[in-house]
Design a protein around this motif. Structure first.
Motif, PDB file in Angstrom:
ATOM      1  N   TYR A  24       0.821  -1.228   0.132  1.00 56.61           N
ATOM      2  CA  TYR A  24       0.075  -0.045  -0.062  1.00 56.61           C
ATOM      3  C   TYR A  24       0.963   1.195   0.139  1.00 56.61           C
ATOM      4  O   TYR A  24       1.662   1.445   1.114  1.00 56.61           O
ATOM      5  CB  TYR A  24      -0.736  -0.062   1.264  1.00 56.61           C
ATOM      6  CG  TYR A  24      -1.676   1.266   1.606  1.00 56.61           C
ATOM      7  CD1 TYR A  24      -2.487   1.740   0.838  1.00 56.61           C
ATOM      8  CD2 TYR A  24      -1.351   2.170   2.533  1.00 56.61           C
ATOM      9  CE1 TYR A  24      -3.418   2.535   0.958  1.00 56.61           C
ATOM     10  CE2 TYR A  24      -2.144   3.326   2.643  1.00 56.61           C
ATOM     11  CZ  TYR A  24      -3.013   3.634   1.952  1.00 56.61           C
ATOM     12  OH  TYR A  24      -3.773   4.777   2.063  1.00 56.61           O
ATOM     13  N   ALA A  26       0.493   5.121  -0.528  1.00 54.19           N
ATOM     14  CA  ALA A  26      -0.188   6.572  -0.426  1.00 54.19           C
ATOM     15  C   ALA A  26       0.877   7.605  -0.471  1.00 54.19           C
ATOM     16  O   ALA A  26       1.975   7.533   0.224  1.00 54.19           O
ATOM     17  CB  ALA A  26      -1.056   6.627   0.821  1.00 54.19           C
ATOM     18  N   ALA A  46       2.694   5.814  10.301  1.00 57.77           N
ATOM     19  CA  ALA A  46       1.508   5.776  10.443  1.00 57.77           C
ATOM     20  C   ALA A  46       1.197   6.387  11.571  1.00 57.77           C
ATOM     21  O   ALA A  46      -0.466   6.614  11.551  1.00 57.77           O
ATOM     22  CB  ALA A  46       1.044   4.288  10.270  1.00 57.77           C
ATOM     23  N   THR A  54      -7.965   6.195  15.216  1.00 55.53           N
ATOM     24  CA  THR A  54      -7.750   6.660  14.028  1.00 55.53           C
ATOM     25  C   THR A  54      -6.191   6.052  13.628  1.00 55.53           C
ATOM     26  O   THR A  54      -6.210   5.464  12.244  1.00 55.53           O
ATOM     27  CB  THR A  54      -7.582   8.099  14.065  1.00 55.53           C
ATOM     28  OG1 THR A  54      -8.871   8.489  14.487  1.00 55.53           O
ATOM     29  CG2 THR A  54      -7.316   8.778  12.659  1.00 55.53           C
ATOM     30  N   SER A  57      -6.509   2.518  12.456  1.00 53.07           N
ATOM     31  CA  SER A  57      -6.971   2.321  11.109  1.00 53.07           C
ATOM     32  C   SER A  57      -6.012   2.564  10.165  1.00 53.07           C
ATOM     33  O   SER A  57      -5.927   2.022   9.135  1.00 53.07           O
ATOM     34  CB  SER A  57      -8.371   3.150  10.978  1.00 53.07           C
ATOM     35  OG  SER A  57      -7.937   4.558  10.878  1.00 53.07           O
ATOM     36  N   TYR A  58      -5.016   3.576  10.254  1.00 50.11           N
ATOM     37  CA  TYR A  58      -4.027   3.846   9.352  1.00 50.11           C
ATOM     38  C   TYR A  58      -2.786   2.870   9.319  1.00 50.11           C
ATOM     39  O   TYR A  58      -2.544   2.125   7.950  1.00 50.11           O
ATOM     40  CB  TYR A  58      -2.907   5.041   9.660  1.00 50.11           C
ATOM     41  CG  TYR A  58      -4.042   6.375   9.728  1.00 50.11           C
ATOM     42  CD1 TYR A  58      -5.102   6.541   8.869  1.00 50.11           C
ATOM     43  CD2 TYR A  58      -3.543   7.528  10.365  1.00 50.11           C
ATOM     44  CE1 TYR A  58      -5.757   7.717   8.690  1.00 50.11           C
ATOM     45  CE2 TYR A  58      -4.523   8.589  10.510  1.00 50.11           C
ATOM     46  CZ  TYR A  58      -5.511   8.672   9.790  1.00 50.11           C
ATOM     47  OH  TYR A  58      -6.112   9.996   9.567  1.00 50.11           O
ATOM     48  N   ASP A  60      -3.569  -0.285   9.936  1.00 49.36           N
ATOM     49  CA  ASP A  60      -4.128  -1.640   9.079  1.00 49.36           C
ATOM     50  C   ASP A  60      -4.080  -1.347   8.006  1.00 49.36           C
ATOM     51  O   ASP A  60      -3.882  -2.513   7.160  1.00 49.36           O
ATOM     52  CB  ASP A  60      -5.562  -1.517   9.639  1.00 49.36           C
ATOM     53  CG  ASP A  60      -5.748  -2.389  11.315  1.00 49.36           C
ATOM     54  OD1 ASP A  60      -4.567  -2.839  11.884  1.00 49.36           O
ATOM     55  OD2 ASP A  60      -6.914  -1.923  11.719  1.00 49.36           O
ATOM     56  N   GLN A  61      -4.146  -0.311   7.322  1.00 47.74           N
ATOM     57  CA  GLN A  61      -4.100  -0.264   5.639  1.00 47.74           C
ATOM     58  C   GLN A  61      -2.748  -0.708   5.193  1.00 47.74           C
ATOM     59  O   GLN A  61      -2.721  -1.419   4.198  1.00 47.74           O
ATOM     60  CB  GLN A  61      -4.468   1.274   5.395  1.00 47.74           C
ATOM     61  CG  GLN A  61      -5.695   1.860   5.646  1.00 47.74           C
ATOM     62  CD  GLN A  61      -5.765   3.288   5.148  1.00 47.74           C
ATOM     63  OE1 GLN A  61      -5.910   3.635   4.092  1.00 47.74           O
ATOM     64  NE2 GLN A  61      -5.799   4.243   6.008  1.00 47.74           N
ATOM     65  N   PHE A  62      -1.632  -0.504   6.006  1.00 46.40           N
ATOM     66  CA  PHE A  62      -0.335  -0.723   5.689  1.00 46.40           C
ATOM     67  C   PHE A  62      -0.067  -2.529   5.806  1.00 46.40           C
ATOM     68  O   PHE A  62       0.082  -2.989   5.087  1.00 46.40           O
ATOM     69  CB  PHE A  62       0.662  -0.032   6.516  1.00 46.40           C
ATOM     70  CG  PHE A  62       0.828   1.509   6.016  1.00 46.40           C
ATOM     71  CD1 PHE A  62       1.468   1.842   4.681  1.00 46.40           C
ATOM     72  CD2 PHE A  62       0.290   2.392   6.792  1.00 46.40           C
ATOM     73  CE1 PHE A  62       1.518   3.216   4.315  1.00 46.40           C
ATOM     74  CE2 PHE A  62       0.271   3.639   6.286  1.00 46.40           C
ATOM     75  CZ  PHE A  62       0.845   4.262   5.150  1.00 46.40           C
ATOM     76  N   TYR A  63      -0.767  -2.822   7.086  1.00 47.31           N
ATOM     77  CA  TYR A  63      -0.138  -4.164   7.468  1.00 47.31           C
ATOM     78  C   TYR A  63      -1.208  -5.172   6.625  1.00 47.31           C
ATOM     79  O   TYR A  63      -0.414  -6.204   6.354  1.00 47.31           O
ATOM     80  CB  TYR A  63      -0.765  -4.255   8.929  1.00 47.31           C
ATOM     81  CG  TYR A  63      -0.329  -5.676   9.468  1.00 47.31           C
ATOM     82  CD1 TYR A  63       1.081  -5.964   9.852  1.00 47.31           C
ATOM     83  CD2 TYR A  63      -1.283  -6.501   9.647  1.00 47.31           C
ATOM     84  CE1 TYR A  63       1.276  -7.287  10.361  1.00 47.31           C
ATOM     85  CE2 TYR A  63      -1.285  -7.718  10.001  1.00 47.31           C
ATOM     86  CZ  TYR A  63       0.237  -8.117  10.439  1.00 47.31           C
ATOM     87  OH  TYR A  63       0.331  -9.384  10.917  1.00 47.31           O
ATOM     88  N   ASN A  64      -2.344  -4.729   6.449  1.00 44.90           N
ATOM     89  CA  ASN A  64      -3.200  -5.773   5.715  1.00 44.90           C
ATOM     90  C   ASN A  64      -2.869  -5.810   4.203  1.00 44.90           C
ATOM     91  O   ASN A  64      -3.178  -6.750   3.589  1.00 44.90           O
ATOM     92  CB  ASN A  64      -4.626  -5.252   5.845  1.00 44.90           C
ATOM     93  CG  ASN A  64      -5.152  -5.457   6.955  1.00 44.90           C
ATOM     94  OD1 ASN A  64      -4.566  -6.312   7.928  1.00 44.90           O
ATOM     95  ND2 ASN A  64      -6.113  -4.707   7.420  1.00 44.90           N
ATOM     96  N   SER A  65      -1.871  -4.832   3.720  1.00 38.51           N
ATOM     97  CA  SER A  65      -1.487  -4.828   2.286  1.00 38.51           C
ATOM     98  C   SER A  65      -0.180  -5.932   2.303  1.00 38.51           C
ATOM     99  O   SER A  65       0.419  -6.066   1.033  1.00 38.51           O
ATOM    100  CB  SER A  65      -1.096  -3.577   1.853  1.00 38.51           C
ATOM    101  OG  SER A  65       0.313  -3.150   2.329  1.00 38.51           O
TER     102      SER A  65
END
Length: 459
Positions: A24, A26, A46, A54, A57-58, A60-65
């Motif tokens: 991910y 961004a 992050a 909050t 949630s940031y 998670d965007q990286f880790y889940n990728s």
């Protein structure tokens, strides 16, 4: 990791190696892009929101990728303040390393860990492994502690949760509700009744000046015509001497989170880079921010580096000026707070979120209390009359100072307000010399002294 309440594997990895697996990508925020500088936002950066859900949630965007990343059910944040205190609780630890054992105690653990990780020029794939070995050694000692040592460990855990040295975030709604009930989740209050302030300092260089930095937050409120004008500031005192790797000249971005709709009058103490003035919809706050550049200090003979950032602003119409909530930035130690209203001001250690109630019926007077958790738990459960009296007397003396320190209150077990236990405890206190009406509730933990202040409760 924790698995069904049991401590599992402890693995420490260089964040840059984990970042290399993230897919991910961004764009970096303007602050990160201008000052690091990097073009993309990374997992290591992050934690840009002071609101922990909050930030999670940031993350998670990286880790889940990351391909085939193990599933996680929650996130636990700890900082070096907590680790140092645990090391002290168990009497120090000895950690095996390829170069021989290293002994750590509470006073030198942080410096030695940083030296192992950063100061020896080790390759990226091994330089953080010492931290994993150290944590395994520490938790082995913690899990085998007993007696007085165990009691001190449990006290440190509780204090660290209350001081935001440990922060919890869970996917399970029931678990997360429990965390928020005890204010252990680092949640920024979105629906404050009255005035609000949180000052958040973001170290941009990643060095460790924050370990020795001292901060002073101040806020003052005054009425100008029909409007309320507030001035808030953060003062930095950095005694570190630049050694090129652990301590360097301090660079940060500071933000003042204030009631949404506040209007900036002025900002002072930041450098020439354009300042921020925007609404953070995630936390329902107006934000004023700017770049901080403390002077360099290369020897102990030079003055300690200092700096102050001050913002002045109008509060939005309709806000209740009689109540002020000041929330603590997670992970910050060595901080004091001055709250002022008209001619009255009070300076206190800033270790927990605070709520002030200003008494407008008596200008310049602050109507407050400091309520200790031990008062709620012990005075109502097991202490005799004299023990309860001693605790009440301590708090009563604090009432004279007219100070409220709300995060000391942790909701206790429910007790009926007209139940026999409450009547017996209240009767003991009255018989021992307190003749004013009083009422103690251990559910929402309220302590009412009608002639001294209105109420004090957990937030």
């Amino acid at each position: 990791t924790l698995d069904h309440g049991r401590l599992g594997k402890i693995h420490a990895q260089n964040m840059y190696l984990l970042d290399a697996e993230v897919t991910y990508h961004a764009p970096a925020s303007p602050v990160i892009a201008n000052y690091l500088p990097v073009y993309y936002w990374h997992l290591r950066d992050a934690n840009t929101s002071p609101d922990v859900p909050t930030t999670v949630s940031y993350i998670d965007q990286f880790y889940n990728s990351i391909p085939n990343a193990p599933k996680v059910n929650g996130t636990i944040f700890i900082d070096t303040w907590f680790v140092d205190q645990l090391i002290g609780d168990v009497g120090g630890i000895t950690v095996p390393t390829p170069k021989g054992p290293v002994t750590l105690n509470e006073d030198d653990a942080n410096t030695k860990m940083e030296h192992m990780a950063e100061g020896q020029g080790l390759p990226n794939d091994v330089r953080k492994k010492f931290i994993g070995t150290m944590m395994r050694t520490l938790f082995h000692e913690v899990m085998h502690s007993h007696g007085h040592q165990l009691a001190q460990v449990l006290k440190t855990v509780q204090q660290s949760l209350n001081r935001k040295f440990i922060l919890l975030d869970f996917n399970n709604p029931r678990d997360e509700a429990l965390v928020r009930h005890y204010h252990w989740g680092g949640v920024m209050d979105r629906r404050v009744r009255g005035d609000y302030l949180s000052v958040v300092d973001e170290n941009l260089l990643g060095h460790k000046d924050n370990y020795v930095m001292r901060y002073h937050i101040s806020t003052s409120l005054k009425k100008v015509g029909s409007r309320w004008q507030e001035t808030a500031s953060i003062a930095y005192t950095d005694p570190a001497v630049d050694n090129g790797w652990l301590y360097v000249p301090y660079r940060s971005w500071v933000r003042f989170y204030v009631p949404v709709g506040s209007q900036l009058i002025s900002i002072q103490g930041v450098d020439g880079i354009p300042y921020e003035d925007y609404v953070d919809t995630a936390v329902n706050k107006t934000v004023f921010g700017g770049h901080v550049d403390l002077p360099s200090r290369t020897s102990k003979s030079q003055p300690v580096a200092t700096g102050t950032v001050t913002v002045t602003y109008w509060l939005p119409p309709g806000i209740n000026p009689s109540r002020l909530t000041v929330q603590l930035q997670p992970g910050v130690n060595n901080q004091t707070l001055t709250a002022a209203h008209g001619a009255y001001q009070k300076t206190v250690p800033f270790t927990k979120d605070m709520v002030f109630h200003w008494d407008h019926s008596s200008p310049g007077k602050l109507r407050v209390a400091s309520v200790l958790q031990t008062l709620a738990n012990q005075a109502l459960h097991g202490l005799g009359g004299f023990g309860a009296l001693a605790l009440i007397h301590q708090v009563h003396q604090t009432f004279q100072l007219r100070l409220v320190q709300q995060r000391d209150v942790v909701p206790g077990p429910q007790i009926e307000t007209d139940g026999p236990v409450l009547r017996r405890r209240a009767g003991q206190l009255v018989n021992l010399g307190f003749h004013r009406q009083r009422r103690i509730l251990a559910g929402n933990v309220k302590i009412l002294y009608p002639h001294v202040f209105a109420s004090c409760y957990s937030v």
